[in-house]
Design a protein around this motif. Sequence first.
Motif, PDB file in Angstrom:
ATOM      1  N   THR A  14       0.828  -1.211   0.000  1.00  0.00           N
ATOM      2  CA  THR A  14       0.000   0.000   0.000  1.00  0.00           C
ATOM      3  C   THR A  14       0.863   1.263   0.000  1.00  0.00           C
ATOM      4  N   ALA A  15       0.350   2.272  -0.667  1.00  0.00           N
ATOM      5  CA  ALA A  15       1.040   3.559  -0.714  1.00  0.00           C
ATOM      6  C   ALA A  15       0.796   4.356   0.572  1.00  0.00           C
ATOM      7  N   ILE A  16      -0.201   3.921   1.337  1.00  0.00           N
ATOM      8  CA  ILE A  16      -0.468   4.509   2.662  1.00  0.00           C
ATOM      9  C   ILE A  16      -0.290   3.368   3.650  1.00  0.00           C
ATOM     10  N   ARG A  17       0.474   3.611   4.684  1.00  0.00           N
ATOM     11  CA  ARG A  17       0.789   2.507   5.592  1.00  0.00           C
ATOM     12  C   ARG A  17      -0.452   1.958   6.294  1.00  0.00           C
ATOM     13  N   MET A  18      -0.587   0.660   6.289  1.00  0.00           N
ATOM     14  CA  MET A  18      -1.616  -0.027   7.078  1.00  0.00           C
ATOM     15  C   MET A  18      -1.092  -1.447   7.278  1.00  0.00           C
ATOM     16  N   GLU A  19      -0.054  -1.504   8.117  1.00  0.00           N
ATOM     17  CA  GLU A  19       0.777  -2.708   8.152  1.00  0.00           C
ATOM     18  C   GLU A  19       0.123  -3.934   8.765  1.00  0.00           C
TER      19      GLU A  19
END
Length: 238
Positions: free
Chosen positions: A104-109
Amino acid sequence: MAEKLKYQRVVLKLSGEALAGDKGFGLDFAVIDRLTDEIRDVHRIGVSLGLVVGGGNIFRGTVASQQGMDRVSADYMGMLATVINALALQDMLEKKDIQTRVMTAIRMEELAEPYIRRRAQRHLEQNRVVLFAGGTGNPYFSTDTAAVLRALEIEAQVIIKATSVDGIYTADPKRHPDAKFIPELSFQDAIVRGLQVMDGNAFGLCKDNGLPIVVMNVNQRGAIAKVVQGDRVGTLVR
Ligand code: UDP
């Protein structure tokens, strides 16, 4: 098999609408089942494959902002929609025994890896299908732009834009039945003739970097495999 391929590394851009089927909204799992069959077949013939999925079947930032929402918040919602789609595709691909990673280009690990170029390349080398989610991670952009960016970063040889029409026509074939199909054109031709291949930013990036685009019909069975093997399918822009 791999030596017969015209393109060894490919980014496939799937719009959100491609996952919605006739409903035009949300996810149609029968459609996703068929699409992931196609992806599996392409992967099987040895193509190193990155997928960029849109979010228009769930949420479009521009539409929401026209209805009064703050554009930036709306765009982030759109980016989140692409993650929902990527997880659906991942699930279906893994049921078909294909190893995948969502980045993902936005962190949501908790649910996916953050996008790191070198890791993405490593996954591809390990024969995993990489699903690039979250667009570019920036508002005011589109997943078309994300697809081109990722294609350039992972050194893909082509970007395949899967649509619901067979390729590029002289006019919109859904509204103009006499529109003529164009099998191949240059970037410059597309500009001069005012043909919308992708959003402007994405198209400019392809043109400036000489990254060819194939626009093809995702509903045509076996078409993606044909493109990578060099058959004349869809419209080639280069
Ligand atoms: N989006 C964004 N930045 C990006 C990619 C997407 O803000 O880099 C948002 C934007 O609001 C867009 C939505 O996510 O409307 C869904 O993406 P897109 O419209 O590109 O999806 P598609 O039309 O391919 O389904």
